[in-house]
Design a protein around this motif. Structure first.
Motif, PDB file in Angstrom:
ATOM      1  N   GLU A  83     -39.091   1.042 -29.545  1.00  0.00           N
ATOM      2  CA  GLU A  83     -39.871   2.243 -29.230  1.00  0.00           C
ATOM      3  C   GLU A  83     -39.701   3.310 -30.314  1.00  0.00           C
ATOM      4  OE1 GLU A  83     -38.358   3.328 -25.437  1.00  0.00           O
ATOM      5  OE2 GLU A  83     -39.457   1.768 -24.339  1.00  0.00           O
ATOM      6  N   LEU A  84     -38.470   3.505 -30.773  1.00  0.00           N
ATOM      7  CA  LEU A  84     -38.219   4.511 -31.805  1.00  0.00           C
ATOM      8  C   LEU A  84     -38.860   4.125 -33.130  1.00  0.00           C
ATOM      9  CD1 LEU A  84     -34.472   5.322 -31.043  1.00  0.00           C
ATOM     10  CD2 LEU A  84     -36.412   6.876 -30.760  1.00  0.00           C
ATOM     11  N   PHE A  85     -38.779   2.843 -33.467  1.00  0.00           N
ATOM     12  CA  PHE A  85     -39.386   2.412 -34.732  1.00  0.00           C
ATOM     13  C   PHE A  85     -40.895   2.586 -34.686  1.00  0.00           C
ATOM     14  CE2 PHE A  85     -40.753  -0.860 -37.873  1.00  0.00           C
ATOM     15  CZ  PHE A  85     -40.152  -0.283 -38.977  1.00  0.00           C
ATOM     16  N   GLY A  86     -41.471   2.398 -33.512  1.00  0.00           N
ATOM     17  CA  GLY A  86     -42.899   2.644 -33.376  1.00  0.00           C
ATOM     18  C   GLY A  86     -43.259   4.093 -33.666  1.00  0.00           C
ATOM     19  N   GLN A 134     -33.689   9.388 -37.115  1.00  0.00           N
ATOM     20  CA  GLN A 134     -32.231   9.386 -37.034  1.00  0.00           C
ATOM     21  C   GLN A 134     -31.735   8.599 -35.823  1.00  0.00           C
ATOM     22  OE1 GLN A 134     -29.893  10.517 -39.119  1.00  0.00           O
ATOM     23  NE2 GLN A 134     -31.369  11.244 -40.636  1.00  0.00           N
ATOM     24  N   ALA A 135     -32.449   8.719 -34.700  1.00  0.00           N
ATOM     25  CA  ALA A 135     -32.063   7.951 -33.506  1.00  0.00           C
ATOM     26  C   ALA A 135     -32.233   6.460 -33.757  1.00  0.00           C
ATOM     27  CB  ALA A 135     -32.909   8.399 -32.315  1.00  0.00           C
ATOM     28  N   TRP A 136     -33.282   6.090 -34.492  1.00  0.00           N
ATOM     29  CA  TRP A 136     -33.511   4.678 -34.826  1.00  0.00           C
ATOM     30  C   TRP A 136     -32.424   4.160 -35.767  1.00  0.00           C
ATOM     31  CZ3 TRP A 136     -35.147   2.673 -39.756  1.00  0.00           C
ATOM     32  CH2 TRP A 136     -35.391   1.294 -39.744  1.00  0.00           C
ATOM     33  N   LEU A 137     -32.036   4.961 -36.755  1.00  0.00           N
ATOM     34  CA  LEU A 137     -30.970   4.550 -37.669  1.00  0.00           C
ATOM     35  C   LEU A 137     -29.660   4.306 -36.922  1.00  0.00           C
ATOM     36  CD1 LEU A 137     -31.569   6.989 -40.687  1.00  0.00           C
ATOM     37  CD2 LEU A 137     -32.035   4.533 -40.631  1.00  0.00           C
ATOM     38  N   ALA A 138     -29.422   5.095 -35.873  1.00  0.00           N
ATOM     39  CA  ALA A 138     -28.176   4.970 -35.118  1.00  0.00           C
ATOM     40  C   ALA A 138     -28.107   3.675 -34.327  1.00  0.00           C
ATOM     41  CB  ALA A 138     -28.027   6.162 -34.168  1.00  0.00           C
ATOM     42  N   MET A 139     -29.238   3.027 -34.083  1.00  0.00           N
ATOM     43  CA  MET A 139     -29.254   1.868 -33.194  1.00  0.00           C
ATOM     44  C   MET A 139     -29.203   0.529 -33.924  1.00  0.00           C
ATOM     45  SD  MET A 139     -31.641   3.079 -30.055  1.00  0.00           S
ATOM     46  CE  MET A 139     -30.476   2.398 -28.911  1.00  0.00           C
ATOM     47  N   GLY A 140     -29.503   0.513 -35.205  1.00  0.00           N
ATOM     48  CA  GLY A 140     -29.532  -0.750 -35.931  1.00  0.00           C
ATOM     49  C   GLY A 140     -28.303  -0.947 -36.809  1.00  0.00           C
ATOM     50  N   GLU A 141     -28.436  -1.803 -37.805  1.00  0.00           N
ATOM     51  CA  GLU A 141     -27.350  -2.077 -38.744  1.00  0.00           C
ATOM     52  C   GLU A 141     -27.010  -0.801 -39.520  1.00  0.00           C
ATOM     53  OE1 GLU A 141     -24.429  -3.274 -40.188  1.00  0.00           O
ATOM     54  OE2 GLU A 141     -25.422  -5.144 -39.586  1.00  0.00           O
ATOM     55  N   ARG A 142     -25.717  -0.460 -39.542  1.00  0.00           N
ATOM     56  CA  ARG A 142     -25.295   0.761 -40.230  1.00  0.00           C
ATOM     57  C   ARG A 142     -24.248   0.493 -41.303  1.00  0.00           C
ATOM     58  NH1 ARG A 142     -23.874   4.623 -35.213  1.00  0.00           N
ATOM     59  NH2 ARG A 142     -22.656   2.788 -34.686  1.00  0.00           N
ATOM     60  N   ARG A 143     -23.814  -0.746 -41.428  1.00  0.00           N
ATOM     61  CA  ARG A 143     -22.846  -1.060 -42.479  1.00  0.00           C
ATOM     62  C   ARG A 143     -23.560  -1.112 -43.816  1.00  0.00           C
ATOM     63  NH1 ARG A 143     -20.761  -6.632 -40.974  1.00  0.00           N
ATOM     64  NH2 ARG A 143     -23.003  -6.823 -40.551  1.00  0.00           N
ATOM     65  N   VAL A 144     -22.967  -0.495 -44.833  1.00  0.00           N
ATOM     66  CA  VAL A 144     -23.580  -0.450 -46.163  1.00  0.00           C
ATOM     67  C   VAL A 144     -22.564  -0.922 -47.199  1.00  0.00           C
ATOM     68  CG1 VAL A 144     -24.707   0.998 -47.896  1.00  0.00           C
ATOM     69  CG2 VAL A 144     -25.025   1.504 -45.463  1.00  0.00           C
ATOM     70  N   SER A 145     -23.025  -1.756 -48.097  1.00  0.00           N
ATOM     71  CA  SER A 145     -22.196  -2.217 -49.208  1.00  0.00           C
ATOM     72  C   SER A 145     -22.653  -1.531 -50.493  1.00  0.00           C
ATOM     73  CB  SER A 145     -22.319  -3.740 -49.360  1.00  0.00           C
ATOM     74  OG  SER A 145     -21.757  -4.175 -50.579  1.00  0.00           O
ATOM     75  N   VAL A 146     -21.689  -1.012 -51.269  1.00  0.00           N
ATOM     76  CA  VAL A 146     -21.984  -0.433 -52.584  1.00  0.00           C
ATOM     77  C   VAL A 146     -21.384  -1.384 -53.621  1.00  0.00           C
ATOM     78  CG1 VAL A 146     -21.787   1.602 -54.066  1.00  0.00           C
ATOM     79  CG2 VAL A 146     -21.853   1.874 -51.569  1.00  0.00           C
ATOM     80  N   PRO A 147     -22.151  -2.333 -54.124  1.00  0.00           N
ATOM     81  CA  PRO A 147     -21.580  -3.397 -54.968  1.00  0.00           C
ATOM     82  C   PRO A 147     -21.022  -2.915 -56.301  1.00  0.00           C
ATOM     83  CG  PRO A 147     -23.986  -3.518 -54.941  1.00  0.00           C
ATOM     84  CD  PRO A 147     -23.606  -2.521 -53.897  1.00  0.00           C
ATOM     85  N   TYR A 148     -21.458  -1.738 -56.748  1.00  0.00           N
ATOM     86  CA  TYR A 148     -21.002  -1.222 -58.040  1.00  0.00           C
ATOM     87  C   TYR A 148     -19.905  -0.162 -57.864  1.00  0.00           C
ATOM     88  CZ  TYR A 148     -24.630   1.994 -56.433  1.00  0.00           C
ATOM     89  OH  TYR A 148     -25.418   2.814 -55.666  1.00  0.00           O
ATOM     90  N   ALA A 149     -19.281  -0.103 -56.688  1.00  0.00           N
ATOM     91  CA  ALA A 149     -18.286   0.942 -56.409  1.00  0.00           C
ATOM     92  C   ALA A 149     -17.099   0.875 -57.374  1.00  0.00           C
ATOM     93  CB  ALA A 149     -17.809   0.825 -54.962  1.00  0.00           C
ATOM     94  N   GLN A 150     -16.584  -0.340 -57.657  1.00  0.00           N
ATOM     95  CA  GLN A 150     -15.428  -0.444 -58.543  1.00  0.00           C
ATOM     96  C   GLN A 150     -15.788  -0.059 -59.972  1.00  0.00           C
ATOM     97  OE1 GLN A 150     -12.918  -3.895 -58.223  1.00  0.00           O
ATOM     98  NE2 GLN A 150     -13.538  -4.290 -56.110  1.00  0.00           N
TER      99      GLN A 150
END
Length: 595
Positions: free
Chosen positions: A207-210, A413-429
């Protein structure tokens, strides 16, 4: 108008003796009869009192002044422990119906009445907790919010009543003879909370994504936000607004970003925060203007994945409050044990508040507590005449037309809170290897930098790839955009950058260094600002070491003289995107060894 005990038992088809045994009594006033419903603890001590004035109507209930609503029926909690199960219904009449059929039951009239430390402890020894599912989506959402933040959630099973049945009492009245068997069947087919929550999240997420799909698929959502916040009445504070927006978005991550917005009175600090917050759902932040020393321990709100927004830090400025806030920001939790006097004498009680939690504070101070300062990124509103003129124009527009924010932003923002929230930063090192490491506080700033990159990638979840673990993968574009916002903050932290206002102030001091007996008023005149603004700027320059203060003997006149040299203009601390890309590539590609 009015309700007698006889009317109530007749309407609910209950035995008067059972209802009276629960403590309900009939009373009268000049307006008519009413029922007094006592809420007691397990030992029968009175906790709260509720009055039932009528059988139907929106005003049929009233709480006694000073009552602290709790679970109803705690005096029969021993039955729940013996049966290993309890039903949590939505009204006292539901409890009376269930008790009449030997089902252990409690009532929670409204989810907001739940107190985790108090009520979860009462149900600690009950293996199964059946919750009657509400009939409306709004009520179901409130119940879901209560359960998903409670420790009881893994023992909860949702009981869905048949269509057309509003509550347990209604189910009984529709089938008095077969109620016991019918309700037992409903309990046997109750749905575990994990399944209910998964289905609810999937439905709400769709519903939120809609609602926000168009915005969620934007190539640069931060740019769209800057247009929106400007249209909502903000002017001249785009960089700070973008930082606050990303910081608030980072509440959904493992390590939220915290900010301190420092500026003189009337500089628009709080208004900027207010305009950005209008783009977020209400549950994204807890706004506080003042609180007592230990209020954070007893705050009756879930702190997980939220920001505490304190407008004017002077309202919460005790050393103990600073300590609590530091613990919450650094450790992601508050675990506080204190001695209390109970019925059996002195005892200890533990107060635990779970994070992660971010902090946004506005203040007129130039510095905060040193230990807090390193946990916050500092923003400063513009103080120039051009900024003031632009702000006045925006005020004129707001007076003509009330600003508004498209509801698509809170939906995003409500939609972002409900889905995948893990983020990888591959160039962090690779990035870590390119940032100067001379200042110790850079360790914390670097973690906040990564969180901002993650927040920007999370915003563009529909446009980012996933790694083998399903995490969102941040791109170098995410870094480049965040770098353009935080470069001054990092440079200031290592002494490689000062603001335009600081340069002007130090220049004004240097221009009059050969004069005698001149002070703040001369500096204010040179800067074309008022006395208080000049005083604040000189204080900041003094704390940074770029000016020194001198008090003439036998005089109250304070003079400012040049101190350390300013860093060069244009000095950069954070590497450009192509340099990070090259370092990342060098890190990934290992040249073959020649024998």
């Amino acid at each position: 108008m009015g309700l007698t005990l006889q009317d109530y038992t007749k309407a609910k088809k209950l035995k008067p003796a059972l209802v009276s045994a629960s403590g309900i009594s009939e009373h009268r006033t000049s307006a008519g009869p009413y029922l007094r419903i006592p809420y007691t603890d397990e030992d029968g001590a009175l906790l709260a009192t509720r009055y039932r004035l009528d059988l139907d109507g929106p005003q049929r209930f009233r709480w006694q002044t000073g009552s602290q609503p709790s679970l109803y029926g705690l005096q029969r909690l021993g039955e729940a422990r013996a049966q290993g199960a309890v039903v949590i219904a939505g009204s006292e009449s539901d409890c009376h119906t269930l008790w009449a059929h030997d089902f252990a039951a409690l009532a929670l009239v409204r989810p907001v009445h739940w107190r985790e430390a108090r009520d979860a402890a009462s149900l600690r020894d009950v293996q199964k907790i059946y919750v009657i599912s509400p009939r409306t989506l709004e009520s179901e959402g409130a119940v879901a919010q209560w359960i998903q933040t409670s420790d009881i959630r893994h023992r909860v099973h949702f009981v869905r009543l048949p269509d057309g049945i509003k509550d347990v009492s209604d189910l009984y009245l529709s089938n008095t003879e077969g109620f016991g068997i019918a309700f037992l069947w409903l309990l046997q087919h109750a749905t575990p909370w994990e399944v209910v929550d998964k289905n609810r999240i999937a439905r709400v997420e769709r519903e939120l994504f809609g609602l926000c799909e168009g915005l969620a698929r934007e190539e640069w959502i931060l740019g769209a936000f800057l247009k929106s916040v400007k249209a909502s009445g903000l002017a001249g504070e785009e960089r700070n607004a973008a930082m606050i927006f990303l910081a608030l978005t980072s509440r959904l991550l493992r390590a939220p970003v915290s900010l301190a917005i420092k500026g003189p009175s009337a500089s628009g600090k709080n208004f900027t925060v207010e305009r950005v917050l209008a783009h977020f759902p209400d549950d994204a932040a807890i706004k506080i203007t003042s609180m007592s020393e230990k209020a954070l321990l007893f705050l009756n709100e879930d702190l997980r994945h939220k920001h505490i927004v304190i407008t004017e830090s002077e309202g919460v400025s005790s050393q103990f409050q600073d300590y609590l806030m530091r613990s919450l920001l650094s450790e992601g939790t508050l675990d506080y044990v204190r001695a209390e006097l109970g019925a059996d004498g002195a005892m200890t009680r533990r107060y635990v508040r779970q994070g992660p939690t971010g902090l946004i504070v506005t203040t007129t101070k130039t510095t905060l507590h040193p230990d807090n300062e390193t946990r916050l990124m500092t923003l400063e509103p513009g103080e120039s005449a051009d900024c003031t003129r632009e702000a006045m124009r925006a005020t004129a527009v707001r007076k003509d037309k009330a600003p508004s924010v498209d509801p698509v932003w809170p939906a995003l923002q409500a939609w972002l809170a409900m889905g995948e929230r893990r983020v990888s930063v591959p160039y962090a090192q690779a990035l870590a290897g390119l940032i100067p490491s001379g200042a110790v506080r850079t360790r914390r700033d670097f973690e906040q930098l990564l969180s901002l990159i993650e927040a920007h990638a999370l915003l563009h979840r529909t446009r980012r790839c996933r790694d083998g673990l399903g995490r969102i993968v941040a791109t170098l574009r995410d870094y480049s955009i965040v770098r353009s916002l935080v470069e001054p903050i990092f440079a200031r932290a290592v002494g490689a950058w000062v603001s335009h206002d600081m340069r002007q102030t130090v220049s004004a001091v240097r221009m009059r260094a050969d004069l005698v007996g001149k002070g703040l008023r001369d500096i204010a005149k040179a800067l074309d600002v008022d006395y208080s603004t000049a005083s604040r700027r000189c204080k900041a320059a003094l704390e940074a070491g770029f000016v020194v203060k001198y008090k003439r003997p036998r005089s109250n006149e304070i003079e400012y003289w040049p101190g350390e040299n300013l860093p060069e203009v244009g000095a950069q601390v954070l590497p450009a995107g192509d340099a990070v890309e090259q370092a990342w590539w060098d890190e990934v590609v290992v040249e073959p060894q020649v024998a």
